[in-house]
Design a protein around this motif. Structure first.
Motif: not given
Length: 142
Positions: A38-43, A52-53, A99-103, A139-141
């Motif tokens: 939770a403290q870092d950018v999620a992968l 959801p984005v 807050n995230a990198v997806i795909n 991303l939505e939190t």
């Protein structure tokens, strides 16, 4: 005498060429990259489920090469290359206030992995190379 010299040169060239052969590796993703902090950018690798984005900020790719030390295995240097590429993706995402990198995908040349469990890497006696790509998002939190 000339024949021996020519044979020696041919042998040296063949040995040099054999040592430079790059092998495409498919390796398991390290457990640390498969869990979210939770403290870092999620992968999120491949099509892993995520919230959801809210906003898409574009895609980014980083190519990484890590030199191999004589005592290092090819798997070790591939893992180092992956860690370096993922860190660059996370740093870029932070700069974009994401807050995230997806795909997230990995590839070596035209051999791509979209797997949530494995990554692709090119490994030789000299080092390991790969490219890491992902979509930078907020991303939505809850």
């Amino acid at each position: 005498m000339k024949t021996k010299m020519m044979l020696g040169l041919v042998a040296a060239v063949l040995l040099t060429q054999a040592g430079c052969t790059t092998k495409i590796q498919s390796l398991p993703l390290p457990a640390a990259l498969q869990s979210q902090n939770a403290q870092d950018v999620a992968l999120y690798f491949g099509e892993q489920r995520h919230a959801p984005v809210r906003q898409t900020l574009g895609s980014k790719e980083f190519a990484v090469r890590v030199p191999r030390q004589p005592q290092d295995s090819r798997e070790f240097t591939c893992n180092l290359a992956l860690a370096k590429g993922v860190q660059q993706l996370r740093d870029f995402a932070r700069e974009q206030h994401a807050n995230a990198v997806i795909n997230v995908t990995t590839r070596f040349q035209h051999n791509e992995s979209t797997s949530p469990n494995e990554f692709k890497c090119g490994a030789s006696l000299n080092g390991s190379t790969l490219a890491v790509r992902g979509d930078i998002v907020t991303l939505e939190t809850q």
